[in-house]
Design an enzyme around this catalytic site. Structure first.
Site, PDB file in Angstrom:
ATOM      1  N   CYS A  70       5.146 -13.329  -4.881  1.00  0.00           N
ATOM      2  CA  CYS A  70       6.570 -13.362  -4.544  1.00  0.00           C
ATOM      3  C   CYS A  70       6.734 -12.769  -3.191  1.00  0.00           C
ATOM      4  O   CYS A  70       6.108 -11.161  -2.981  1.00  0.00           O
ATOM      5  CB  CYS A  70       7.970 -12.949  -5.299  1.00  0.00           C
ATOM      6  SG  CYS A  70       7.412 -14.463  -6.775  1.00  0.00           S
ATOM      7  N   GLY A  98       5.147 -17.590  -0.856  1.00  0.00           N
ATOM      8  CA  GLY A  98       5.485 -18.241  -2.426  1.00  0.00           C
ATOM      9  C   GLY A  98       6.204 -19.046  -0.864  1.00  0.00           C
ATOM     10  O   GLY A  98       7.020 -18.728  -0.602  1.00  0.00           O
ATOM     11  N   ASN A 103       9.404  -9.194  -8.004  1.00  0.00           N
ATOM     12  CA  ASN A 103       8.003  -9.299  -7.943  1.00  0.00           C
ATOM     13  C   ASN A 103       7.204  -8.790  -8.218  1.00  0.00           C
ATOM     14  O   ASN A 103       6.261  -7.339  -8.337  1.00  0.00           O
ATOM     15  CB  ASN A 103       7.380  -8.925  -5.666  1.00  0.00           C
ATOM     16  CG  ASN A 103       5.723  -9.580  -5.650  1.00  0.00           C
ATOM     17  OD1 ASN A 103       5.541 -10.339  -6.517  1.00  0.00           O
ATOM     18  ND2 ASN A 103       5.294  -8.777  -5.066  1.00  0.00           N
ATOM     19  N   GLY A 104       6.374  -9.150  -9.560  1.00  0.00           N
ATOM     20  CA  GLY A 104       5.333  -8.210 -10.148  1.00  0.00           C
ATOM     21  C   GLY A 104       6.025  -9.297 -11.396  1.00  0.00           C
ATOM     22  O   GLY A 104       6.108 -10.358 -11.965  1.00  0.00           O
ATOM     23  N   TYR A 157      -6.733 -12.014  -0.722  1.00  0.00           N
ATOM     24  CA  TYR A 157      -5.777 -13.076  -0.372  1.00  0.00           C
ATOM     25  C   TYR A 157      -4.755 -12.536   0.427  1.00  0.00           C
ATOM     26  O   TYR A 157      -4.095 -13.892   1.288  1.00  0.00           O
ATOM     27  CB  TYR A 157      -6.612 -14.183  -1.852  1.00  0.00           C
ATOM     28  CG  TYR A 157      -5.551 -15.601  -1.871  1.00  0.00           C
ATOM     29  CD1 TYR A 157      -6.190 -16.367  -1.142  1.00  0.00           C
ATOM     30  CD2 TYR A 157      -4.400 -15.776  -2.228  1.00  0.00           C
ATOM     31  CE1 TYR A 157      -5.570 -17.790  -0.664  1.00  0.00           C
ATOM     32  CE2 TYR A 157      -3.190 -16.991  -2.377  1.00  0.00           C
ATOM     33  CZ  TYR A 157      -4.590 -17.288  -1.719  1.00  0.00           C
ATOM     34  OH  TYR A 157      -3.261 -18.784  -0.755  1.00  0.00           O
TER      35      TYR A 157
END
Length: 501
Positions: free
Chosen positions: A2, A28, A101-102, A257
């Protein structure tokens, strides 16, 4: 995976939060949310869809205040409603909003303890809500009428003792300020920026430095592993190292990426790292296929372009854009299910047959995860008239689940899991296939000014940097979050446990 952002401004921050989220949209595309705080109190808007779809003019007018946080989410198992969009909010103590995020690797156990011992209620299956309630519970224990920076850091020390996994968090404590903190391994990224104005300093926290650049903030530094920062209402910065003896291992897949090439993470340029990936991959081709008959190098847009161009230059080959991308289709890797990923490839890419007809082409991609996208792209190249299709991956074979916030939960869904390179080549339809070596990938990402000695490479190596990732945990993760599990949930024939952000 995210994207998160937080702003402490000298004026209204709603538009700048919106702009920052659009810059982080690549992290996201399933849901977005913004929460702001000011004299008028708390305002929240969140929902499913892209940033531009979730926020209309009337919503922006309601998001008042000089403090705010935002979040963009990509779909993971169970993320099927607006209720799981972030930021999350609890009204006690003080009122706290949180964007995360995670992935917490012990989220299931924490949820049980929160319900049984902390007497807190959870409304969703998200581990982000678990993390929020752990923080709120620890802050509640301190119980002061007005929280101080020391109170916040004391609560966060307890959060670190309770929570495991990879996480970057931005939280807003209503009437007090904005907090940012990062897991003890620094797996997930978080950067701090500042901008000086005639009315005083403004501060910004974000997943990537590119969000700071877009709003004319200069990057101060990365948040350290195990560190927390608090920016109070007066714009004062407070910092505290909550965990000692940390091991800095950022996720290497960010450089492969997820991150934008114009970002810097842990003082490592994503763009330069990808250039070095192309150099290293070219050297391996020269070693292993010195008599190669490649006519042209073609990248699979967009993430592989930097590596592919550098590879072509190193090999002395032509570089051509052979695929045109529909920019209104989301990133295929983060589509919510295999069926949707398969359907999206042909609507996302179209081949320019002039660049393929009668040629031996080397397609370069950033990585190969499930293999279905690669297979369809190779099929497109053959349909466009390619005589031979070779394939190169700028990353090593993805053989193991990622448990720190990237949706690779099931080993059997990964095309390279348990297979040799030649077997993968046959499955995706390539005439030959070459992968980057892990040692070369690490060397490409590391440089002398970064102070990063090692990375989380778990999806390539199977070595997890936190000690709680056991075979039993991986088996449970596969049962709960595989594509089969998601399909059963969509059909109403199954249920999912906690999901990650």
């Amino acid at each position: 995976m995210c994207g998160i952002v937080g702003l402490v401004g000298t004026g209204v921050v709603n538009q700048r939060l919106y702009d920052a989220l659009t810059v982080l949209q690549h992290r996201g595309q399933d849901a977005a949310g913004i929460a702001t705080s000011g004299e008028a109190g708390l305002s929240v808007r969140k929902g499913r869809g892209l940033v531009r779809d979730v926020f209309q003019q009337q919503h922006m007018l309601e998001l008042k205040g000089n403090f705010g946080i935002g979040h963009v989410r990509y779909p993971t198992a169970g993320c099927d409603s607006a209720s799981e969009a972030q930021p999350f909010y609890v009204n006690s103590p003080y009122g706290i909003c949180l964007a995360h995020n995670g992935n917490l690797t012990n989220a299931t156990e924490l949820a049980q303890v929160l319900t049984r011992e902390d007497r807190r209620h959870l409304n969703t299956r998200s581990d982000s809500e678990v993390l929020l309630n752990v923080f709120a519970s620890e802050l509640q224990r301190i119980g002061t009428p007005r929280v101080t920076p020391g109170d916040v850091f004391t609560a966060l020390e307890a959060v670190y003792r309770r929570c495991r996994g990879g996480f970057a968090v931005i939280a807003m404590i209503i009437g007090h300020g904005i907090v940012g903190f990062r897991d003890p391994n620094g797996i997930r990224p978080l950067v701090l920026g500042r901008r000086d104005t005639p009315r005083g300093p403004e501060w910004m926290l974000a997943s990537e430095s590119v969000a700071l650049d877009s709003l004319s903030f200069h990057m101060v530094r990365d948040i350290e592993p195990g560190e927390a920062v608090l920016i109070d209402e007066a714009g004062r910065l407070h910092t505290h190292q909550c965990v000692t003896g940390t091991r800095h291992t950022p996720c290497i897949f960010e450089y492969v990426y997820f991150a934008r090439p114009d970002s810097k993470i842990d003082n490592i340029s994503v763009y330069r790292a990808r250039m070095r990936m192309g150099d290293r991959l070219a050297e391996k081709i020269l070693r292993e296929r010195p008599n190669q008959d490649i006519d042209v190098v073609i990248p699979i847009p967009d993430t592989s372009r930097t590596s592919a161009l550098q590879l072509a230059q190193r090999l002395g080959l032509k570089y051509r854009e052979g695929f045109i991308k529909n920019r209104y289709i989301g990133r295929t890797f983060i589509m919510p299910g295999q069926e949707q990923r398969q359907k999206s490839v042909r609507s996302k890419l179209n081949a320019i047959d002039l660049e393929f007809r009668g040629k031996n082409v080397l397609l370069v991609d950033d990585s190969i995860v499930r293999g279905t996208t690669s297979a369809q792209i190779i099929e497109l190249a053959r349909e466009a008239g390619a005589r031979r299709v070779y394939f190169a991956s700028a990353a090593p074979p993805v053989r193991y689940p990622n448990v720190y916030g990237i949706d690779m939960p099931a080993a059997h869904e990964l095309v390279a899991s348990g297979r040799r390179v030649d077997e993968v080549a046959r499955l995706i339809g390539a005439d030959w296939l070459i992968y980057q070596d892990l040692e070369d990938l690490i060397a490409a990402c590391r440089h002398e000014d970064s102070r990063v000695e090692e990375f989380d490479t778990s999806c390539f190596s199977g070595e997890y940097v936190t000690s709680d990732v056991t075979p039993e945990y991986l088996e449970r993760l596969q049962m709960e979050r595989s594509d089969e599990a998601k399909k059963l949930v969509r059909e109403g024939r199954g249920s999912l446990k906690l999901i990650h952000a």
